[in-house]
Design an enzyme around this catalytic site. Structure first.
Site, short mmCIF file in Angstrom:
data_model
loop_
_atom_site.label_atom_id
_atom_site.label_comp_id
_atom_site.label_asym_id
_atom_site.label_seq_id
_atom_site.Cartn_x
_atom_site.Cartn_y
_atom_site.Cartn_z
N LYS A 123 -54.55 -93.31 -109.18
CA LYS A 123 -55.81 -92.54 -109.12
C LYS A 123 -55.47 -91.09 -108.76
O LYS A 123 -56.05 -90.15 -109.31
CB LYS A 123 -56.75 -93.18 -108.10
CG LYS A 123 -58.15 -92.60 -108.09
CD LYS A 123 -58.30 -91.39 -107.21
CE LYS A 123 -59.73 -90.86 -107.23
NZ LYS A 123 -59.85 -89.57 -106.55
N ASP B 97 -61.02 -86.77 -124.76
CA ASP B 97 -61.65 -88.03 -124.38
C ASP B 97 -60.90 -88.61 -123.18
O ASP B 97 -59.86 -89.25 -123.33
CB ASP B 97 -61.58 -88.96 -125.61
CG ASP B 97 -62.18 -90.32 -125.36
OD1 ASP B 97 -62.42 -90.67 -124.19
OD2 ASP B 97 -62.39 -91.04 -126.36
N GLU C 267 -64.01 -83.06 -107.35
CA GLU C 267 -63.39 -83.49 -106.07
C GLU C 267 -62.72 -82.32 -105.35
O GLU C 267 -61.77 -81.72 -105.88
CB GLU C 267 -62.38 -84.61 -106.35
CG GLU C 267 -61.81 -85.17 -105.05
CD GLU C 267 -60.93 -86.40 -105.26
OE1 GLU C 267 -61.13 -87.14 -106.25
OE2 GLU C 267 -60.04 -86.61 -104.43
N HIS D 154 -58.04 -82.49 -96.25
CA HIS D 154 -59.36 -82.81 -96.79
C HIS D 154 -60.49 -82.35 -95.88
O HIS D 154 -61.57 -82.03 -96.34
CB HIS D 154 -59.49 -84.33 -96.97
CG HIS D 154 -58.93 -84.79 -98.27
ND1 HIS D 154 -59.25 -85.98 -98.85
CD2 HIS D 154 -58.07 -84.20 -99.12
CE1 HIS D 154 -58.60 -86.12 -99.98
NE2 HIS D 154 -57.88 -85.04 -100.17
C1 MEV Z 1 -57.37 -88.97 -103.42
O1 MEV Z 1 -58.30 -88.57 -104.42
C2 MEV Z 1 -56.03 -89.33 -104.04
C3 MEV Z 1 -55.01 -89.97 -103.10
O2 MEV Z 1 -55.60 -91.11 -102.50
C4 MEV Z 1 -53.80 -90.35 -103.93
C5 MEV Z 1 -52.78 -91.18 -103.21
O3 MEV Z 1 -53.13 -91.91 -102.24
O4 MEV Z 1 -51.62 -91.18 -103.65
C6 MEV Z 1 -54.64 -89.03 -102.00
#
Ligand code: MEV
Length: 422
Positions: free
Chosen positions: A259, A275, A79, A372
């Site tokens: 995430k 793992d 990513e 991004h």
């Molecule tokens: C993107 O990979 C992760 C985010 O969405 C985490 C978040 O929203 O806190 C930017």
């Protein structure tokens, strides 16, 4: 260290390797392995039906300060922006004095599960009466871990209802992840339960819960550091704390919040040959400890400090399994100065916190797309076949285009090549 890594992102891969080799004392042989992206070591023997080696990019996050030491952190991820965000978050947190990380305990639990139990108390009493004998059986099943100062520590039962009982074994697995040794011990205990208690067992397996391997990372950032003007800084601090609060209230947001944390955590876990499915399962189970899925980290604003805390179950290992087979893992451990599983647990929790700080700050200020976009334009440039020397020119042109797509990228690349020829 800061001067060494200044403008690190602008260097070529060769220059970065030279810097790391000099700073971290990488040998000629280690540098060769980093240069050659061919199959690593005995990777073909690690899995079944081996076909090829799938490669993911590895980069390093810099500027991470944990418990007063500075770290370079190898991260494996597909990513864009993850490593940039980790380094950027880490730099801001280092300026505030750095992250403090603590390992609460490092033990692994496993289960021997019985079914069709009529009277739970009879199983519970028998296990309590024979616990020393069962611990001895577990030790005999894997004597080498006892020699290394670890081994089985305790055994207890839990009534799961509907006639199911879990016999839980807690083991100190020392530097290993410990899955194989745990399963060997559990199967030995299951044998005794079947032969002496005369109760058949349903299955024996380690638990990935990881709640006996918790690690906490904390940091306090002076609010004044969050923006140039005091009003704006206060506003940013308040908004980060509010964003964190939403992840406590709303499971839909908590999933994305977590995430983002796992973006950093998984990237290090993979780089260290561990793992990552186990770490993911443990983290999400921990996020729902009180019955609602919540954010794993929390940020609070008190007076002039923004304080962040992240606790994670991190049942990782630094020896055995893939850590032994993949030569890159040993180099990654060396670059990150990992000498014990506790070192790695602290580093992973710290990266998770830095990653989360960077994400929340971006979200509540400029929005995530600004950072991004550039990376996405780069990916678009590469996807249409731009060579390394063409990528930066094409990325710049795409950034100045409204809503660029693949066709436009191809057209612009064609123009760049034509201009070169003329
Ligand atoms: C993107 O990979 C992760 C985010 O969405 C985490 C978040 O929203 O806190 C930017």
């Amino acid at each position: 260290m800061e001067a060494t890594f200044s403008q690190f992102y602008k260097r070529t891969p060769e220059q970065r390797l030279a810097i790391l080799a000099e700073t971290l004392g990488l040998s000629e042989a280690e540098q060769q392995i980093l240069k050659h992206r061919a199959t690593q070591g005995d990777a073909p023997l690690l899995i079944e039906n081996y076909l090829t080696t799938y490669q993911l990019p590895e980069g390093v996050a810099v500027n991470l300060r944990v418990n007063d030491h500075e770290y370079v952190v190898p991260m494996v991820t597909e990513e864009p922006s993850v490593i940039a965000a980790a380094s950027n978050g880490a730099k801001q947190l280092a300026k505030a004095g750095g992250i403090t990380a603590t390992v609460h305990s490092r033990l692994l639990t496993g289960q021997v599960v019985l079914s069709d139990v009529k009277v739970y108390a009879s199983i519970d009493d028998w296990i309590a009466l024979h616990q020393n004998e069962l611990l001895e059986v577990a030790k005999q099943a894997h004597p080498s871990i006892v020699k290394r100062g670890g081994g089985p520590k305790s055994i207890r039962t839990r009534d799961l209802g509907e006639g199911f009982v879990s016999i839980d074994l807690v083991v100190d697995v020392k530097a290993a992840m410990g899955a194989n040794m745990m399963n060997t011990m559990l199967e030995a205990i299951a044998g005794v339960v079947q032969n002496k208690l005369h109760h058949t067992t349903l299955f024996s397996i380690l638990s990935n819960a990881g709640d006996q391997s918790l690690t906490t990372a904390t940091v306090s950032v002076p609010v004044s550091q969050l923006a140039d003007q005091p009003d704006k800084a206060q506003q940013v601090g308040k908004r980060i704390a509010q964003a964190s609060r939403i992840a406590q209230l709303d499971p839909m947001r908590a999933v994305t919040h977590n995430k983002g944390i796992m973006n950093g955590v998984d990237a290090v876990v993979v780089a260290m040959g561990n793992d990552w499915r186990a770490i993911e399962s443990a983290a999400h189970a921990y996020a729902v400890t009180d019955g609602q899925y919540r954010g794993l980290s929390q940020w609070q604003l008190e007076d002039d400090q923004l304080t962040g805390t992240l606790t994670l179950p991190l049942p990782i290992g630094i020896v055995g399994g893939a850590t032994k087979v993949l030569p890159l893992v040993a180099i990654n451990q060396k670059m990150a100065k990992i000498n014990s599983p506790e070192d790695l647990m602290k580093l992973i929790a710290a990266v998770g916190l830095a990653q989360n700080f960077a994400a929340l700050k971006a979200l509540v200020t400029n929005g995530i797309q600004q950072g991004h976009m550039k990376m996405q334009m780069r990916s678009l440039a590469m996807s249409v076949g731009a060579t390394p020397s063409e990528v930066s020119v094409l990325t710049k042109q795409l950034s100045n285009t409204d809503d660029p797509n693949e066709a436009q990228a191809r057209q612009l690349l064609g123009q760049i090549r034509n201009n070169k020829e003329t």
